[in-house]
Design a protein around this motif. Structure first.
Motif, PDB file in Angstrom:
ATOM      1  N   ARG A 277      63.243  17.214  98.881  1.00 51.72           N
ATOM      2  CA  ARG A 277      64.579  17.654  99.278  1.00 51.72           C
ATOM      3  C   ARG A 277      64.891  17.050 100.638  1.00 51.72           C
ATOM      4  O   ARG A 277      64.008  16.845 101.469  1.00 51.72           O
ATOM      5  CB  ARG A 277      64.659  19.184  99.423  1.00 51.72           C
ATOM      6  CG  ARG A 277      64.044  19.989  98.308  1.00 51.72           C
ATOM      7  CD  ARG A 277      64.923  20.127  97.127  1.00 51.72           C
ATOM      8  NE  ARG A 277      64.125  20.657  96.013  1.00 51.72           N
ATOM      9  CZ  ARG A 277      64.616  21.168  94.931  1.00 51.72           C
ATOM     10  NH1 ARG A 277      65.916  21.241  94.766  1.00 51.72           N
ATOM     11  NH2 ARG A 277      63.824  21.585  93.968  1.00 51.72           N
TER      12      ARG A 277
ATOM     13  N   TRP B 196      66.559  27.812  90.787  1.00 55.50           N
ATOM     14  CA  TRP B 196      67.738  27.470  91.592  1.00 55.50           C
ATOM     15  C   TRP B 196      68.303  26.118  91.188  1.00 55.50           C
ATOM     16  O   TRP B 196      69.514  25.918  91.209  1.00 55.50           O
ATOM     17  CB  TRP B 196      67.389  27.481  93.068  1.00 55.50           C
ATOM     18  CG  TRP B 196      66.981  28.831  93.593  1.00 55.50           C
ATOM     19  CD1 TRP B 196      67.273  30.047  93.045  1.00 55.50           C
ATOM     20  CD2 TRP B 196      66.205  29.095  94.752  1.00 55.50           C
ATOM     21  NE1 TRP B 196      66.713  31.052  93.797  1.00 55.50           N
ATOM     22  CE2 TRP B 196      66.053  30.495  94.852  1.00 55.50           C
ATOM     23  CE3 TRP B 196      65.609  28.283  95.709  1.00 55.50           C
ATOM     24  CZ2 TRP B 196      65.352  31.094  95.883  1.00 55.50           C
ATOM     25  CZ3 TRP B 196      64.910  28.887  96.738  1.00 55.50           C
ATOM     26  CH2 TRP B 196      64.788  30.276  96.825  1.00 55.50           C
ATOM     27  N   ASP B 197      67.440  25.189  90.820  1.00 60.92           N
ATOM     28  CA  ASP B 197      67.895  23.871  90.365  1.00 60.92           C
ATOM     29  C   ASP B 197      68.742  23.991  89.102  1.00 60.92           C
ATOM     30  O   ASP B 197      69.660  23.198  88.882  1.00 60.92           O
ATOM     31  CB  ASP B 197      66.711  22.937  90.083  1.00 60.92           C
ATOM     32  CG  ASP B 197      66.015  22.465  91.352  1.00 60.92           C
ATOM     33  OD1 ASP B 197      66.630  22.530  92.438  1.00 60.92           O
ATOM     34  OD2 ASP B 197      64.849  22.036  91.252  1.00 60.92           O
ATOM     35  N   ASN B 198      68.428  24.977  88.268  1.00 59.27           N
ATOM     36  CA  ASN B 198      69.145  25.165  87.009  1.00 59.27           C
ATOM     37  C   ASN B 198      70.369  26.059  87.136  1.00 59.27           C
ATOM     38  O   ASN B 198      71.078  26.261  86.154  1.00 59.27           O
ATOM     39  CB  ASN B 198      68.198  25.731  85.948  1.00 59.27           C
ATOM     40  CG  ASN B 198      67.163  24.719  85.524  1.00 59.27           C
ATOM     41  OD1 ASN B 198      67.465  23.536  85.381  1.00 59.27           O
ATOM     42  ND2 ASN B 198      65.937  25.162  85.353  1.00 59.27           N
TER      43      ASN B 198
ATOM     44  N   PHE C 250      62.341  27.451  92.988  1.00 55.33           N
ATOM     45  CA  PHE C 250      63.074  26.196  93.141  1.00 55.33           C
ATOM     46  C   PHE C 250      63.600  25.722  91.791  1.00 55.33           C
ATOM     47  O   PHE C 250      64.739  25.284  91.676  1.00 55.33           O
ATOM     48  CB  PHE C 250      62.185  25.110  93.748  1.00 55.33           C
ATOM     49  CG  PHE C 250      61.879  25.274  95.213  1.00 55.33           C
ATOM     50  CD1 PHE C 250      62.217  26.416  95.913  1.00 55.33           C
ATOM     51  CD2 PHE C 250      61.248  24.267  95.900  1.00 55.33           C
ATOM     52  CE1 PHE C 250      61.935  26.544  97.262  1.00 55.33           C
ATOM     53  CE2 PHE C 250      60.957  24.378  97.253  1.00 55.33           C
ATOM     54  CZ  PHE C 250      61.307  25.525  97.931  1.00 55.33           C
ATOM     55  N   ALA C 251      62.766  25.803  90.750  1.00 56.77           N
ATOM     56  CA  ALA C 251      63.179  25.370  89.412  1.00 56.77           C
ATOM     57  C   ALA C 251      64.352  26.217  88.911  1.00 56.77           C
ATOM     58  O   ALA C 251      65.308  25.683  88.340  1.00 56.77           O
ATOM     59  CB  ALA C 251      61.997  25.447  88.449  1.00 56.77           C
TER      60      ALA C 251
ATOM     61  N   PRO D  70      69.843  19.605  95.477  1.00 61.36           N
ATOM     62  CA  PRO D  70      69.148  19.006  94.332  1.00 61.36           C
ATOM     63  C   PRO D  70      67.939  18.197  94.788  1.00 61.36           C
ATOM     64  O   PRO D  70      67.919  17.653  95.892  1.00 61.36           O
ATOM     65  CB  PRO D  70      70.207  18.096  93.715  1.00 61.36           C
ATOM     66  CG  PRO D  70      71.142  17.782  94.831  1.00 61.36           C
ATOM     67  CD  PRO D  70      71.143  18.986  95.725  1.00 61.36           C
ATOM     68  N   PRO D  71      66.938  18.111  93.912  1.00 56.63           N
ATOM     69  CA  PRO D  71      65.752  17.343  94.284  1.00 56.63           C
ATOM     70  C   PRO D  71      65.985  15.850  94.128  1.00 56.63           C
ATOM     71  O   PRO D  71      66.831  15.407  93.362  1.00 56.63           O
ATOM     72  CB  PRO D  71      64.708  17.822  93.272  1.00 56.63           C
ATOM     73  CG  PRO D  71      65.505  18.180  92.067  1.00 56.63           C
ATOM     74  CD  PRO D  71      66.801  18.745  92.596  1.00 56.63           C
TER      75      PRO D  71
ATOM     76  N   ASN E 249      59.153  16.095  93.319  1.00 54.89           N
ATOM     77  CA  ASN E 249      60.430  16.523  93.881  1.00 54.89           C
ATOM     78  C   ASN E 249      60.369  16.606  95.406  1.00 54.89           C
ATOM     79  O   ASN E 249      59.420  17.165  95.964  1.00 54.89           O
ATOM     80  CB  ASN E 249      60.832  17.895  93.345  1.00 54.89           C
ATOM     81  CG  ASN E 249      61.300  17.855  91.920  1.00 54.89           C
ATOM     82  OD1 ASN E 249      61.614  16.796  91.382  1.00 54.89           O
ATOM     83  ND2 ASN E 249      61.367  19.010  91.293  1.00 54.89           N
TER      84      ASN E 249
ATOM     85  N   ASP F 143      58.541  19.419  97.708  1.00 53.41           N
ATOM     86  CA  ASP F 143      58.752  20.805  97.283  1.00 53.41           C
ATOM     87  C   ASP F 143      57.579  21.734  97.587  1.00 53.41           C
ATOM     88  O   ASP F 143      57.805  22.848  98.080  1.00 53.41           O
ATOM     89  CB  ASP F 143      59.108  20.863  95.799  1.00 53.41           C
ATOM     90  CG  ASP F 143      60.598  20.680  95.546  1.00 53.41           C
ATOM     91  OD1 ASP F 143      61.349  20.372  96.501  1.00 53.41           O
ATOM     92  OD2 ASP F 143      61.021  20.856  94.384  1.00 53.41           O
TER      93      ASP F 143
END
Length: 87
Positions: free
Chosen positions: A52, A32-34, A29-30, A42-43, A50, A15
Motif C-alpha cells: 500500500r 476492506w479491499d472487497n 485488509f482482504a 487499494p493494494p 500486496n 501488507d
C-alpha cells in the motif's frame, strides 16, 4: 514539490508489516479491499505480494479518525438532548 517529498509519497508498505503496525489482521485488509465503502487504499501487487502507498494509508487513517470524532460528537449531542433545539 521537492524530489524528496515525491519519493515519500511513493513509499510502499507491505501488507504484513502494515497489519502489524496498525493492529489489524490481513483478513481485515482482504475484507476492506472487497468493500468499496471502507475507502481503504487499494493494494499494489508486486511479485504476488500486496503493498500500500503510505500516503494513502495515512489519509485513510486520518479520515477514519475524523469520522469517529464526528460520530462521537453527534452521539453526545443526542444524549444531552441538544438536537431537540435544532431544526
Amino acid at each position: 514539490m521537492s524530489t524528496a517529498h515525491q519519493i515519500d509519497n511513493l513509499e510502499l508498505i507491505a501488507d504484513p508489516k502494515l497489519a502489524k503496525l496498525l493492529g489489524f489482521s490481513l483478513r481485515s485488509f482482504a475484507r476492506w479491499d472487497n468493500d468499496p465503502n471502507t475507502g481503504f487504499p487499494p493494494p499494489l501487487k508486486i511479485n504476488g505480494r500486496n503493498y500500500r502507498r503510505r500516503a494513502e494509508v495515512d489519509a485513510w487513517l486520518k479520515a477514519r479518525a475524523l469520522g469517529s470524532l464526528k460520530a462521537g460528537a453527534t452521539k453526545g449531542r443526542a444524549a444531552n438532548g441538544d438536537d431537540a433545539a435544532r431544526p
